[in-house]
Design a protein around this motif. Structure first.
Motif, PDB file in Angstrom:
ATOM      1  N   SER A 127      57.385  41.955  34.371  1.00 34.79           N
ATOM      2  CA  SER A 127      56.179  41.486  33.816  1.00 34.79           C
ATOM      3  C   SER A 127      55.973  42.653  32.424  1.00 34.79           C
ATOM      4  CB  SER A 127      54.761  41.438  34.591  1.00 34.79           C
ATOM      5  OG  SER A 127      54.731  42.754  35.216  1.00 34.79           O
ATOM      6  N   TYR A 176      55.120  48.717  39.630  1.00 36.03           N
ATOM      7  CA  TYR A 176      56.310  48.072  40.437  1.00 36.03           C
ATOM      8  C   TYR A 176      56.893  47.221  39.308  1.00 36.03           C
ATOM      9  CZ  TYR A 176      58.733  44.722  43.546  1.00 36.03           C
ATOM     10  OH  TYR A 176      59.576  44.004  44.147  1.00 36.03           O
ATOM     11  N   ASP A 202      58.492  44.139  38.148  1.00 35.79           N
ATOM     12  CA  ASP A 202      58.852  42.926  38.387  1.00 35.79           C
ATOM     13  C   ASP A 202      59.093  42.211  37.199  1.00 35.79           C
ATOM     14  OD1 ASP A 202      56.303  42.970  37.018  1.00 35.79           O
ATOM     15  OD2 ASP A 202      55.249  41.881  38.658  1.00 35.79           O
TER      16      ASP A 202
END
Length: 240
Positions: free
Chosen positions: A12, A8, A10
């Motif tokens: 990071s 996913y 995001d």
């Protein structure tokens, strides 16, 4: 299907890291597909890679699946084996039957030609019983229907329970006349009885009930015990 929240985006990780993860997990699916086709060349195999939490993704897929198959590695903790959160989430929330292939389950080619089904409530139709009959018919396997009393009973009481068990199986036996069926009335606790029977079986099949107002199936102590201790693969069949 492979799902992971690591995929996913995001922010990071760097884009290069995300691409590396996708390539790695895609190779995993390609290898799995090649393995399946090596065993059954005519099989239709599709793969999916999802950036989702695995348990949630599998439960969602169960809405339109006939069967979900998952491996359940038993990890040792606190002096005993435990199952992963993903496996337990699927076992309690799936809307279709779930086949759990445990570490101790025999290979498909060497599995005994026997299926065990646990029969708890004999007064109503059971999807678990029906599923077990159909699978036994497909495999040409013997079916052992087990009803455990959980305590010592007189011979007469056991005979009465056997009659009730025979009545619960009667409709299915007429639908699947070629399936050889035996009945086992055990004085053991249901979990212990089914774990013992799993030693000579390819599959142990049990139902998971659904409680009004609760969105997930109640796996119960018997299902948990089988997933932790059974020597065969285990099938959990939702009864709703």
């Amino acid at each position: 299907m492979h799902a992971s929240m690591l995929l996913y985006r995001d922010g990071s990780l760097s884009e290069a890291a995300y691409e590396g993860l996708e390539e790695e997990r895609t190779r995993l699916l390609i290898e799995a597909k090649a393995y399946a086709l090596g065993l059954h060349p005519g099989l239709e195999v599709r793969t999916r890679l999802l950036a989702q939490e695995p348990g949630k993704a599998l439960v969602f897929e169960s809405e339109r699946a006939e069967l979900i198959v998952v491996g359940t590695s038993r990890l040792e903790a606190f002096g005993g084996p435990i199952l992963g959160a993903v496996a337990l989430r699927l076992m309690t929330g799936a809307r279709c039957p779930v086949l759990a292939v445990t570490d101790s389950a025999p290979d498909a080619d060497s599995a005994p030609a026997e299926i065990v089904v646990g029969v708890a409530e004999r007064g109503r139709e059971s999807r678990a019983i029906g599923w077990a009959f159909e699978e036994a018919a497909l495999r040409g396997a013997h079916l052992n229907a087990v009803h455990a009393l959980g305590g010592e009973f007189t011979g007469r009481a056991k005979a009465e329970e056997d009659v009730l068990l025979a009545e619960a199986l009667a409709g299915w036996r007429s639908k699947y006349p070629d399936v050889e069926v035996s009945r086992t009335i055990s004085e053991q606790h249901p979990a212990r009885a089914l774990v013992a029977e799993s030693d000579e079986a390819a599959l142990v099949v049990v139902g998971a009930t659904h409680r009004p107002g609760i969105t997930e199936h109640a796996l119960g102590s018997v299902g948990h015990a089988l997933l932790h201790q059974a020597l065969s693969a285990v099938v959990i069949v939702p009864e709703t």
